[in-house]
Design a protein around this motif. Structure first.
Motif, mmCIF file in Angstrom:
data_model
loop_
_atom_site.group_PDB
_atom_site.id
_atom_site.type_symbol
_atom_site.label_atom_id
_atom_site.label_comp_id
_atom_site.label_asym_id
_atom_site.label_seq_id
_atom_site.Cartn_x
_atom_site.Cartn_y
_atom_site.Cartn_z
ATOM 1 N N GLU A 419 0.837 -1.210 0.000
ATOM 2 C CA GLU A 419 0.000 0.000 0.000
ATOM 3 C C GLU A 419 0.866 1.252 0.000
ATOM 4 O OE1 GLU A 419 -2.580 -3.145 2.046
ATOM 5 O OE2 GLU A 419 -0.455 -2.558 2.009
ATOM 6 N N HIS A 456 -2.765 -7.943 -5.411
ATOM 7 C CA HIS A 456 -2.858 -6.810 -4.483
ATOM 8 C C HIS A 456 -2.349 -5.534 -5.151
ATOM 9 C CE1 HIS A 456 -1.826 -5.009 -0.273
ATOM 10 N NE2 HIS A 456 -2.970 -4.551 -0.739
ATOM 11 N N LEU A 460 -4.638 -2.164 -6.006
ATOM 12 C CA LEU A 460 -4.248 -0.821 -5.548
ATOM 13 C C LEU A 460 -4.157 0.144 -6.717
ATOM 14 C CD1 LEU A 460 -1.547 -1.899 -2.948
ATOM 15 C CD2 LEU A 460 -3.746 -0.849 -2.415
#
Length: 468
Positions: A419, A456, A460
């Protein structure tokens, strides 16, 4: 499903009950075998028993009475660093050990083929890097050109879960060193070696053992055509071993960077152009530069290998070129996820080792590099010569701080999580930049596999597009 031939009325043992093991057990049963099975995991055994498999503790010598063959799933070590105890038991008892690849090659051809106008064929692809993309690209080209085709092996469908062949079909298989090392039958019509770099060295007791496992596809199989990447010494050696001389067109040499204008048949890419040479004369040329599914020199090598394999089964250059344009690439392998404000976001989560990451880092002109995870033996210091295009590195995971010490003068920050890395790279990127996930590390510190890591990253990036 492809029923296994030559096992009727025999008792066959299966070791390992993951996807491959369960498919193998079903194919053996379809061929008339009595199947017994074992797995080291209690939960896995219970699930298999609930599905109707007969579970038998193969660690006990007394349970081997009547068993004629042991089939081993590819993830189970059969020699190095040490043989699984069940495999060692089979050796002691003189019981042959094989895997699903060996069963496939002895069972694929059937009497039905006598009625076909054109016999089915098998293209088998191995190598260290690029074999998944090369396999998928060959399969895509065949589909686009209207040839019946199936794809399986180490990618997608297990080999014994493929459907029986139909007239003129081409089965395209990706085979890992784990699969080629143990298979007792290896008989592809076309065999492809993309390249060789250090990987799985503990499983093969070093680079020599790793190469020997790959080489079996060619030395044991005797393919009609061998497509060999010659950008490393092992490839040059293998091509020379298989060739009877400069006029022997059974070997098609492939390169990304070298001009191969000698010999009977070669395909190479230089400065973004693929060229095919036959007997010293150019036979075809393709501009690869605008093919977004094949960015960078490493993908140009994949394109050369796929082109050569497709030519070996009779496709024309212009057919292949047209199909290349519609190839979107594979998830997690130089996959363009999005372009936002002139910034390209590329998911190469499959770049789990130094060699694969180096190829990705050479594919784009200015890079915001997301790297890290569970580092492998030797670290990433060998990447320093390939970091010239990296504007900044964003390091994540267990080995982030170790990686920071190994990238020389390249600007970096410790982002820890995906992230943070995506957010920081996106905030600092300028038009023309590429935000590249090429971890050069395993994923197991933060993710169960490289696919989840790539997913992932993709989620994002897509969230960034939603914010625009």
């Amino acid at each position: 499903m492809i029923p296994v031939q030559g096992v009727e009325h025999q008792t066959v043992a299966v070791l390992g009950l993951g996807r491959s093991g369960k498919a193998t057990a079903a194919a053996l049963a379809a061929g008339g075998a009595q199947v017994v099975a074992w797995d080291d995991g209690n939960d896995t055994r219970e699930a298999a028993a609930a599905d109707g498999l007969r579970i038998l503790d193969l660690t006990r010598e007394g349970n081997w009475q009547g068993i004629s063959l042991l089939i081993v799933s590819p993830g189970i070590p059969h020699l190095y660093p040490r043989a699984h105890p069940v495999i060692a038991m089979a050796w002691q008892l003189g019981i042959p050990v094989d895997n699903d690849i060996g069963l496939f090659f002895r069972s694929y051809a059937t009497g039905d083929w006598d009625q076909f106008d054109r016999a089915p064929r098998v293209i088998a692809v191995t190598g260290s890097n690029g074999k998944s993309t090369t396999t998928a690209l060959i399969h895509h080209v065949l589909e686009e050109c209207g040839r019946p085709t199936q794809m399986g092996g180490n990618i997608g469908t297990g080999v014994l879960s493929l459907e029986p062949a139909i007239d003129a079909e081409v089965a395209v298989l990706e085979l890992s060193s784990y699969q080629t090392d143990l298979a007792r039958a290896l008989t592809p019509d076309v065999a492809v070696m993309t390249n060789l770099s250090p990987d799985h060295l503990d499983r093969h007791a070093g680079l020599g053992g790793y190469f020997a496992a790959k080489r079996r596809l060619f030395a044991e199989g005797g393919p009609d055509r061998a497509v060999i990447g010659v950008d490393d010494p092992e490839g040059q050696y293998l091509a020379n071993q298989l060739s009877m001389g400069p006029a022997d067109d059974r070997v098609i040499r492939v390169s990304s960077g070298q001009k191969l204008d000698r010999g009977a048949w070669a395909v190479f890419a230089r400065k973004g152009f693929l060229s095919e040479y036959r007997k010293g004369r150019q036979a075809a040329s393709i501009d690869l530069r605008e093919m977004r599914g094949l960015p960078g020199a490493h993908n140009h090598q994949n394109a050369c290998a796929a082109y050569a394999a497709c030519r070996a089964v009779g496709l024309a250059p212009r057919e292949i070129e047209a199909a290349f344009h519609s190839f979107a690439g594979l998830p997690h392998r130089s996959q363009t996820v999005a372009e936002i404000g002139g910034v390209r976001f590329v998911n190469d989560s499959k770049a789990t080792n130094v060699d694969a990451a180096a190829k990705a880092l050479q594919a784009f002109p200015r890079i915001r590099w997301i790297a890290g995870g569970l580092g492998k033996e030797g670290g990433i210091a060998a990447l320093q010569p390939h970091l010239g295009a990296v504007a900044k590195a964003y390091l994540i995971g267990h080995s982030a701080r170790d990686f920071a010490l190994e990238i020389g003068q390249t600007p970096y920050e410790i982002a820890d999580t995906m992230e943070q890395a995506v957010a920081r790279a996106a905030a600092e990127a300028e038009p023309g930049d590429t935000v590249l996930l090429a971890p050069a590390a395993a994923s197991f510190d933060q993710y169960p596999n490289f696919e989840k890591r790539g997913e992932h990253f993709t989620d994002l990036v897509l969230a960034l597009t939603a914010d625009r």
